[in-house]
Design a protein around this motif. Structure first.
Motif, short mmCIF file in Angstrom:
data_model
loop_
_atom_site.label_atom_id
_atom_site.label_comp_id
_atom_site.label_asym_id
_atom_site.label_seq_id
_atom_site.Cartn_x
_atom_site.Cartn_y
_atom_site.Cartn_z
N LEU A 33 42.99 48.96 35.93
CA LEU A 33 41.98 48.70 36.63
C LEU A 33 40.95 48.30 35.72
N TYR A 34 40.94 48.81 34.42
CA TYR A 34 39.89 48.40 33.36
C TYR A 34 40.11 47.09 32.93
N ALA A 35 41.21 46.55 32.64
CA ALA A 35 41.66 45.24 32.28
C ALA A 35 41.24 44.24 33.51
N ALA A 36 41.56 44.44 34.68
CA ALA A 36 41.26 43.65 35.73
C ALA A 36 39.64 43.54 35.89
N TRP A 37 38.93 44.73 35.57
CA TRP A 37 37.61 44.58 35.81
C TRP A 37 36.99 43.86 34.68
N LEU A 38 37.51 43.83 33.19
CA LEU A 38 37.04 43.11 32.23
C LEU A 38 37.14 41.63 32.40
N ALA A 39 38.30 41.28 32.85
CA ALA A 39 38.83 39.95 33.23
C ALA A 39 38.05 39.34 34.21
N SER A 40 38.09 39.83 35.23
CA SER A 40 37.38 39.43 36.46
C SER A 40 35.94 38.94 36.48
N THR A 41 35.12 40.20 35.43
CA THR A 41 33.98 40.05 35.66
C THR A 41 33.47 38.81 34.38
N THR A 42 34.41 38.71 33.59
CA THR A 42 34.15 37.73 32.36
C THR A 42 34.38 36.20 32.90
N THR A 43 35.39 36.23 33.72
CA THR A 43 35.76 34.91 34.50
C THR A 43 34.69 34.40 35.41
N GLY A 87 34.77 41.80 40.94
CA GLY A 87 34.54 41.36 39.63
C GLY A 87 34.02 39.86 39.38
N LEU A 88 34.80 38.91 39.88
CA LEU A 88 34.51 37.43 39.86
C LEU A 88 32.63 37.55 40.63
N LEU A 89 32.59 38.35 41.59
CA LEU A 89 31.37 38.44 42.02
C LEU A 89 30.18 38.79 41.29
N PHE A 90 30.53 39.84 40.30
CA PHE A 90 29.43 40.39 39.64
C PHE A 90 29.41 39.56 38.34
N GLY A 91 30.37 38.86 37.81
CA GLY A 91 30.14 38.04 36.74
C GLY A 91 29.26 37.02 37.19
N THR A 138 32.06 48.61 27.94
CA THR A 138 31.53 49.81 27.38
C THR A 138 31.08 50.67 28.72
N VAL A 139 30.66 50.15 29.55
CA VAL A 139 29.77 50.64 30.81
C VAL A 139 31.01 51.15 31.88
N PHE A 140 31.81 50.04 32.02
CA PHE A 140 32.90 50.22 33.20
C PHE A 140 32.34 51.28 34.38
N ALA A 141 31.47 50.59 34.99
CA ALA A 141 31.09 51.64 36.42
C ALA A 141 30.39 50.45 37.16
N GLY A 142 31.34 49.90 38.02
CA GLY A 142 30.84 48.84 39.18
C GLY A 142 29.43 49.05 39.77
N GLY A 143 29.54 50.53 40.28
CA GLY A 143 28.03 50.72 40.95
C GLY A 143 26.96 50.37 40.22
N SER A 144 26.73 51.07 38.92
CA SER A 144 25.59 51.05 38.20
C SER A 144 25.54 49.76 37.43
N GLN A 145 26.46 48.85 37.31
CA GLN A 145 26.58 47.38 36.85
C GLN A 145 25.75 46.75 37.63
N PHE A 146 26.27 46.91 39.44
CA PHE A 146 25.73 45.85 40.06
C PHE A 146 24.16 46.42 40.30
#
Lengths: 251, 100
Positions: free
Chosen positions: A145-155, A33-37, A56-64
């Motif tokens: 997992l949703y909370a972790a994804w949201l928090a880590s990508t934003t961070t 998530g950190l990496l994505f952000g 809103t998307v919550f899909a690692g693969g398609s976000q990358f």
């Protein structure tokens, strides 16, 4: 996967069991998530935009994939189609998953579908092999997992550039490793081996020759077709080896 | 900190497309009668999808990645998830140094 053997009866107990099961994957998602952000910030997305996309998307693969092809100004059509293509596998995943949600109301099913990322889905499918999935357990699984994804990508989008190149630390292999672990959970003997071989060959060949994310759909279909065809072979063959396959699930 | 309107609509487009793929399978099976063959085929969906996602990274990137995939797979049958990740990342780093 999870070690508890009894079915906890209270919703809170079930949610806790779900959270315990997803915990290792939550830990694994943080660096990703950190990496994505960080990468998204380099492409010019603001932390608010990164948070909105993850929420809103919550899909690692398609976000990358989206960030990989992101341009300024961005094309709404290209982004939408790309997300559709990368996520076409969800149709098969949902079809496989839906019959296992007997304890879910209609509305709960449509909420559950929103959180159907690969990791949550795979863990839930694995659990459904042994017992019935409850809404509380699924919520306990999905929300951390949703909370972790949201928090880590934003961070990641805020601290960004300080992280450097992820492949230097082998972090690009975290998710392949998670997926390999999940695949092993579905191993049922040679039949599974045939499915995996078909998926691998179709995915690699398609990835080599076809632009875009078609390889995921091609590989998935090849594996599923192999499983369907294997049924024919079994009907012709004597039943004894089949019994051996069924008792082979002893990991 | 702001949201650009075009970016907003691109993100909402992605979100809509993703959610549609997630409910499409639910809607689909409610209209299909489950035969033995469809059931068997659907049971193969989890390993088939997961394998397809990682196959190019695992087997079409380089020898280090392919080697790490084999080592990680061997670990996946014996160890808990976090240990498997450690084995995967560790073996890839070592193999990248060894193979180059």
């Amino acid at each position: 996967m999870s070690d508890e053997t009894h079915q906890t009866s209270t919703p809170f107990g079930q949610a806790t069991a779900g959270a315990v099961t997803i915990l290792p994957i939550v830990v694994a998602v943080l660096p990703i998530g950190l990496l994505f952000g960080a990468v998204a910030a380099q492409k010019g997305l603001s932390p608010l935009e990164v948070a909105l996309m993850s929420a809103t998307v919550f899909a690692g693969g398609s976000q990358f994939v989206a960030i990989d092809i992101w341009q300024d100004p961005v094309s709404i059509g290209v982004m939408t189609f790309s997300a559709l293509l990368v996520n076409i596998r969800h149709i098969l995943m949902g079809a496989s998953f839906a019959p296992k949600l007997k304890r879910f109301s209609r509305g709960q099913k449509y909420v559950a579908a929103f959180f159907l990322v690969d990791e949550i889905w795979a863990v839930a499918e694995r659990r459904a092999m042994d017992r019935t999935i409850t809404p509380a357990w699924y919520a306990g699984l999905a929300l951390p997992l949703y909370a972790a994804w949201l928090a880590s990508t934003t961070t990641g989008s805020i601290v960004g550039a300080a992280l450097g190149d992820p492949s230097r630390y082998g972090l690009d292999f975290v998710f392949p490793a998670v997926f390999i672990f999940l695949v092993a959970g579905f191993w049922k003997g040679p039949k599974t081996g045939a499915v995996l071989a078909a998926s691998t060959i179709a995915a690699v060949v398609t990835h080599t020759f076809v632009e875009g994310a078609w390889y995921i759909a091609a590989g998935a279909l090849a594996g599923v077709a192999t499983a369907a065809f294997a049924t024919d072979v079994e009907t012709l063959a004597p039943p004894a080896p089949e019994a051996a396959f069924d008792s082979g699930d002893t990991r | 900190m702001s949201i650009d309107p075009t970016t907003l609509f691109a993100i909402l487009g992605m979100a809509t497309a993703t959610y549609l793929t997630r409910i499409a399978g639910f809607v689909l099976v409610s209209h299909v009668r489950m035969g033995k063959r469809i059931e068997t085929a659907l049971q193969a969906v989890p390993p088939a999808v997961l394998m397809s996602v990682i196959a190019p990274t695992a087997f079409a990137t380089g020898y280090a990645e392919a080697g790490a995939t084999v080592i990680t797979a061997a670990a996946a049958f014996r160890l808990p998830l976090l240990a498997v990740i450690a084995v995967g990342v560790g073996s890839l780093l070592v193999l990248r140094v060894v193979i180059g």
